[in-house]
Design an enzyme around this catalytic site. Structure first.
Site, PDB file in Angstrom:
ATOM      1  N   GLU A 173       0.839  -1.193   0.000  1.00  0.00           N
ATOM      2  CA  GLU A 173       0.000   0.000   0.000  1.00  0.00           C
ATOM      3  C   GLU A 173       0.874   1.243   0.000  1.00  0.00           C
ATOM      4  OE1 GLU A 173      -3.301   0.340  -0.500  1.00  0.00           O
ATOM      5  OE2 GLU A 173      -2.468   2.345  -0.697  1.00  0.00           O
ATOM      6  N   LYS A 232       8.212  -1.777  -2.176  1.00  0.00           N
ATOM      7  CA  LYS A 232       7.607  -0.987  -1.102  1.00  0.00           C
ATOM      8  C   LYS A 232       8.682  -0.419  -0.186  1.00  0.00           C
ATOM      9  CE  LYS A 232       4.932   0.906   1.684  1.00  0.00           C
ATOM     10  NZ  LYS A 232       4.164   2.092   1.363  1.00  0.00           N
ATOM     11  N   CYS A 288       5.934   4.445   9.209  1.00  0.00           N
ATOM     12  CA  CYS A 288       6.534   3.680   8.103  1.00  0.00           C
ATOM     13  C   CYS A 288       8.006   3.958   7.829  1.00  0.00           C
ATOM     14  CB  CYS A 288       5.741   3.928   6.824  1.00  0.00           C
ATOM     15  SG  CYS A 288       4.089   3.235   6.909  1.00  0.00           S
TER      16      CYS A 288
HETATM   17  P1  NAD Z   1      -2.311  -0.466  12.631  1.00  0.00           P
HETATM   18  O1  NAD Z   1      -1.553  -0.784  13.838  1.00  0.00           O
HETATM   19  O2  NAD Z   1      -3.051   0.846  12.537  1.00  0.00           O
HETATM   20  O3  NAD Z   1      -3.391  -1.611  12.355  1.00  0.00           O
HETATM   21  C1  NAD Z   1      -3.117  -2.961  12.432  1.00  0.00           C
HETATM   22  C2  NAD Z   1      -4.316  -3.683  13.052  1.00  0.00           C
HETATM   23  O4  NAD Z   1      -4.123  -5.095  12.949  1.00  0.00           O
HETATM   24  C3  NAD Z   1      -4.524  -3.393  14.536  1.00  0.00           C
HETATM   25  O5  NAD Z   1      -5.819  -2.835  14.740  1.00  0.00           O
HETATM   26  C4  NAD Z   1      -4.373  -4.768  15.203  1.00  0.00           C
HETATM   27  O6  NAD Z   1      -5.257  -4.960  16.299  1.00  0.00           O
HETATM   28  C5  NAD Z   1      -4.720  -5.696  14.077  1.00  0.00           C
HETATM   29  N1  NAD Z   1      -4.215  -7.058  14.244  1.00  0.00           N
HETATM   30  C6  NAD Z   1      -2.962  -7.466  14.561  1.00  0.00           C
HETATM   31  N2  NAD Z   1      -2.879  -8.793  14.582  1.00  0.00           N
HETATM   32  C7  NAD Z   1      -4.099  -9.270  14.278  1.00  0.00           C
HETATM   33  C8  NAD Z   1      -4.643 -10.586  14.129  1.00  0.00           C
HETATM   34  N3  NAD Z   1      -3.870 -11.664  14.284  1.00  0.00           N
HETATM   35  N4  NAD Z   1      -5.948 -10.705  13.816  1.00  0.00           N
HETATM   36  C9  NAD Z   1      -6.712  -9.618  13.652  1.00  0.00           C
HETATM   37  N5  NAD Z   1      -6.257  -8.351  13.751  1.00  0.00           N
HETATM   38  C10 NAD Z   1      -4.961  -8.174  14.065  1.00  0.00           C
HETATM   39  O7  NAD Z   1      -1.288  -0.576  11.407  1.00  0.00           O
HETATM   40  P2  NAD Z   1      -1.365   0.168   9.979  1.00  0.00           P
HETATM   41  O8  NAD Z   1      -0.806   1.538  10.082  1.00  0.00           O
HETATM   42  O9  NAD Z   1      -2.711  -0.008   9.399  1.00  0.00           O
HETATM   43  O10 NAD Z   1      -0.307  -0.682   9.160  1.00  0.00           O
HETATM   44  C11 NAD Z   1      -0.584  -1.991   8.732  1.00  0.00           C
HETATM   45  C12 NAD Z   1       0.468  -2.420   7.735  1.00  0.00           C
HETATM   46  O11 NAD Z   1       0.429  -1.559   6.583  1.00  0.00           O
HETATM   47  C13 NAD Z   1       1.897  -2.332   8.251  1.00  0.00           C
HETATM   48  O12 NAD Z   1       2.638  -3.408   7.722  1.00  0.00           O
HETATM   49  C14 NAD Z   1       2.407  -1.031   7.678  1.00  0.00           C
HETATM   50  O13 NAD Z   1       3.796  -1.041   7.496  1.00  0.00           O
HETATM   51  C15 NAD Z   1       1.710  -0.990   6.346  1.00  0.00           C
HETATM   52  N6  NAD Z   1       1.514   0.352   5.805  1.00  0.00           N
HETATM   53  C16 NAD Z   1       1.105   1.391   6.604  1.00  0.00           C
HETATM   54  C17 NAD Z   1       0.879   2.637   6.056  1.00  0.00           C
HETATM   55  C18 NAD Z   1       0.423   3.786   6.901  1.00  0.00           C
HETATM   56  O14 NAD Z   1       0.394   4.905   6.399  1.00  0.00           O
HETATM   57  N7  NAD Z   1       0.056   3.602   8.146  1.00  0.00           N
HETATM   58  C19 NAD Z   1       1.054   2.846   4.681  1.00  0.00           C
HETATM   59  C20 NAD Z   1       1.462   1.772   3.897  1.00  0.00           C
HETATM   60  C21 NAD Z   1       1.684   0.536   4.461  1.00  0.00           C
HETATM   61  C1  UDX Z   2       4.588   7.402   3.837  1.00  0.00           C
HETATM   62  C2  UDX Z   2       4.655   7.311   2.305  1.00  0.00           C
HETATM   63  O1  UDX Z   2       4.550   8.631   1.759  1.00  0.00           O
HETATM   64  C3  UDX Z   2       3.538   6.434   1.788  1.00  0.00           C
HETATM   65  O2  UDX Z   2       3.660   6.270   0.376  1.00  0.00           O
HETATM   66  C4  UDX Z   2       3.630   5.083   2.468  1.00  0.00           C
HETATM   67  O3  UDX Z   2       2.573   4.258   2.026  1.00  0.00           O
HETATM   68  C5  UDX Z   2       3.584   5.218   3.976  1.00  0.00           C
HETATM   69  O4  UDX Z   2       4.638   6.101   4.398  1.00  0.00           O
HETATM   70  P1  UDX Z   2       3.109   8.751   5.580  1.00  0.00           P
HETATM   71  O5  UDX Z   2       4.160   8.357   6.543  1.00  0.00           O
HETATM   72  O6  UDX Z   2       1.686   8.513   5.909  1.00  0.00           O
HETATM   73  O7  UDX Z   2       3.365   8.037   4.171  1.00  0.00           O
HETATM   74  O8  UDX Z   2       3.230  10.323   5.292  1.00  0.00           O
HETATM   75  P2  UDX Z   2       4.263  11.202   4.427  1.00  0.00           P
HETATM   76  O9  UDX Z   2       3.488  12.240   3.735  1.00  0.00           O
HETATM   77  O10 UDX Z   2       5.148  10.395   3.582  1.00  0.00           O
HETATM   78  O11 UDX Z   2       5.111  11.934   5.555  1.00  0.00           O
HETATM   79  C6  UDX Z   2       6.026  11.236   6.370  1.00  0.00           C
HETATM   80  C7  UDX Z   2       6.793  12.215   7.233  1.00  0.00           C
HETATM   81  O12 UDX Z   2       7.691  12.991   6.457  1.00  0.00           O
HETATM   82  C8  UDX Z   2       5.907  13.223   7.973  1.00  0.00           C
HETATM   83  O13 UDX Z   2       6.390  13.419   9.270  1.00  0.00           O
HETATM   84  C9  UDX Z   2       6.063  14.475   7.145  1.00  0.00           C
HETATM   85  O14 UDX Z   2       5.823  15.640   7.892  1.00  0.00           O
HETATM   86  C10 UDX Z   2       7.505  14.377   6.709  1.00  0.00           C
HETATM   87  N1  UDX Z   2       7.811  15.115   5.481  1.00  0.00           N
HETATM   88  C11 UDX Z   2       7.204  14.784   4.315  1.00  0.00           C
HETATM   89  C12 UDX Z   2       8.758  16.133   5.511  1.00  0.00           C
HETATM   90  O15 UDX Z   2       9.323  16.442   6.562  1.00  0.00           O
HETATM   91  N2  UDX Z   2       9.052  16.798   4.351  1.00  0.00           N
HETATM   92  C13 UDX Z   2       8.462  16.491   3.163  1.00  0.00           C
HETATM   93  O16 UDX Z   2       8.798  17.123   2.157  1.00  0.00           O
HETATM   94  C14 UDX Z   2       7.506  15.446   3.150  1.00  0.00           C
END
Ligand code: NAD
Ligand code: UDX
Length: 490
Positions: A173, A232, A288
């Site tokens: 994602e 990723k 992340c």
């Molecule tokens: P999160 O902690 O917000 O959500 C994860 C959820 O999974 C939690 O609610 C937890 O209770 C649940 N969970 C864990 N183990 C479980 C199980 N065995 N059964 C059912 N539920 C379970 O995490 P997130 O930010 O959504 O990230 C999820 C993944 O996506 C991570 O690998 C992260 O690196 C990736 N990712 C995150 C972002 C972002 O912006 N947050 C973007 C891209 C990718």
């Molecule tokens: C990031 C990636 O952008 C996204 O593609 C991936 O799926 C998850 O990780 P996110 O962490 O949600 O997303 O936000 P992002 O906009 O990337 O910002 C990350 C951090 O960098 C923030 O603290 C932001 O304030 C900082 N940032 C971003 C800077 O300091 N300068 C910039 O120019 C851009």
């Protein structure tokens, strides 16, 4: 067209919630069930009051309002959802390990592994298992091994042909928080990695058909499964590297009298460099960037590539340096001590338009000021007091000590000490009243529109502002009488 009519997603977090809500919105013919073991989270997703969803994300309440109860469901019945679905997304958290082998570096895959075991245990018919979580390269192999082994476990091997078949896909994602709905609706690309065999290709096609309901076909990119997993980590490493690069230059700007925003603008006009992700700041945060780079570094070390590992690790070290520099500047400017001084924090979230605080620079800056016994008064439009206290308490237990610039003799503060030194306010004006200094940690738009003259009148003099996001208008602010310190402005 896709023959998928039932999707399950394990993990109702920042990724699972919004991504599934958008799939449900765009594919009314598909039943999408998002499950989680965290019952409170599921209850919050089912809130009637859409302002109280567990994830704050512009546009999300509208999408949930449209699809929830129609073809979008949030539930704690993990087993039921697995049993019913043809396609299962794994979207659970993959944090940095805090124990054992790879502590502080490697991704903790225990939640992912549990999902794989549970799917294997419960499935009675064929399933497409989709890695949505960010994972180290070759995790798909581990998932496949678990699925295949458990599928045989305890079952009559004579019935081999009737055992369920699993396909594993990688579908990382790329959404960013704060713009998740837009990123999902108008994705630059959807990436699908599949195993190199007929079942793999068929599964890839089924997932591509789901996305094709709204994503142009040419933006659906298919690769081998290892390339997808590695893409990723690489994308996040490149994005974070741009921020560390401009932040490195910001330090030089401060010494030389150059202006980092002017430098960023000038280099960004080169079409080969491009203007995005060049905003110098107090340091990147979020769940992340740091986690994924450390994971990449760990992988490189594992595969005996120390030079490559060191190269990427420097991106994280520079980010630690940037946060430390900001905290140190506050202490230095306030005559070398902040003990007993009121420091107002505007913003706690790691970026604007989210309630997420994971790895937010604010936590680290506060931690460093608290070592000097500052009194910190925080205002953030979306972050709760409990979250802020929880973030600081967590850091006391899990401080990374491998970085020379931050590994000063930090002593852990107790929960009681944290609560006596940190106050969280509902009103920015209260947070700022009688403060010695204001630090801007998040670039929330509302901060720019405050009555800065009134704030000045109510602050102690000299009234310092440390703008960690360079959002304030220097001319306006200094003409009121403030002493303004910005990032990368000599
Ligand atoms: P999160 O902690 O917000 O959500 C994860 C959820 O999974 C939690 O609610 C937890 O209770 C649940 N969970 C864990 N183990 C479980 C199980 N065995 N059964 C059912 N539920 C379970 O995490 P997130 O930010 O959504 O990230 C999820 C993944 O996506 C991570 O690998 C992260 O690196 C990736 N990712 C995150 C972002 C972002 O912006 N947050 C973007 C891209 C990718
Ligand atoms: C990031 C990636 O952008 C996204 O593609 C991936 O799926 C998850 O990780 P996110 O962490 O949600 O997303 O936000 P992002 O906009 O990337 O910002 C990350 C951090 O960098 C923030 O603290 C932001 O304030 C900082 N940032 C971003 C800077 O300091 N300068 C910039 O120019 C851009």
């Amino acid at each position: 067209a896709s023959n998928i009519t039932k999707i399950a997603c394990i993990g109702a977090g920042y990724v699972g919630g919004p991504t599934m809500a958008v799939i449900a919105k765009q594919c009314p013919h598909i039943k999408v069930t998002v499950v989680d073991i965290n019952a409170q989270r599921i209850a919050d997703w089912n809130q009637i009051d859409l302002d109280r969803l567990p994830v704050y994300e512009p546009g999300l309440p509208e999408v949930v309002a449209e699809a929830r109860g129609r073809n979008l469901f949030f539930s704690t019945d993990v087993e039921g959802a697995i049993r019913e679905a043809q396609m299962i997304f794994i979207s659970v958290n993959t944090p940095t390990k805090t124990y054992g082998v790879g502590k502080g570096m490697a991704a903790d895959l225990k939640y992912v592994e549990l999902c794989a075991r549970q799917i294997a245990e419960i499935a009675t018919d064929d399933k497409i298992v989709v890695e949505k979580s960010t994972l180290p390269v070759r995790t798909a192999q581990a998932i496949r091994t678990i699925l295949d082994a458990a599928a045989t476990n305890g079952k009559d091997t004579q019935l081999a042909t009737s055992r369920p078949k699993f396909a594993v896909l990688s579908n990382p994602e790329f959404l960013a928080e704060g713009t998740a709905i837009n990123d999902l609706l108008y994705a630059d690309r959807m990436l699908i990695g599949s195993e190199d065999n007929e079942d793999g290709k068929r599964a890839e096609q089924a997932l591509a058909d789901v996305y094709a309901n709204w994503v142009p076909r040419e933006r659906i990119v298919t690769t081998r499964i290892w390339s997808s997993e590695l893409s990723k980590l690489t994308a996040n490493a490149f994005l974070a590297q741009r921020i560390s690069s401009i932040n490195a230059i910001s330090a030089l700007c401060e010494r030389t009298g150059a202006d980092v925003d002017e430098v960023a603008h000038a280099i960004g006009m080169d079409s080969r460099i491009g203007p995005k992700f060049l905003k110098s700041s107090v340091g990147f945060g979020g769940s992340c960037f740091q986690k994924d780079i450390l994971n990449l570094v760990y992988l490189c070390r594992h595969f005996n590539l120390p030079e490559v590992a060191d190269y990427w690790e420097q991106v994280v070290k520079l980010n630690d340096y940037q946060k430390h520099r900001f905290a140190k500047q506050i202490i230095d400017t306030l005559f070398n001590t902040v003990s007993g001084k009121k420091i107002a924090f505007l913003g706690w979230a790691f970026k604007k338009d989210t309630n997420d605080t994971r790895e937010s620079a604010a936590i680290y800056v506060a931690d460093e000021l608290l070592q000097d016994r500052a009194e910190i008064h925080v205002y953030d439009p979306k972050v709760t007091a409990e979250q802020i206290y929880g973030d600081l308490e967590y850091l006391q237990k899990h401080r990374r000590n491998d970085n020379p610039c931050t590994a000063t003799q930090f002593s852990a503060l107790s929960a009681v000490e944290i609560r006596s030194l940190v106050t969280v306010h509902d009103s920015p004006y209260e947070a700022l009243k009688n403060a010695h200094a204001t630090a801007i940690l998040t670039e929330w738009d509302e901060f720019k529109g405050y009555d800065w003259q009134q704030i000045y009148n109510n602050m102690l003099k000299p009234a310092f502002i440390f703008d960690g996001r360079n959002i304030l208008n220097r001319k306006e602010i200094t003409s009121i009488g403030f002493e303004l310190k910005s990032i990368g402005k000599g």
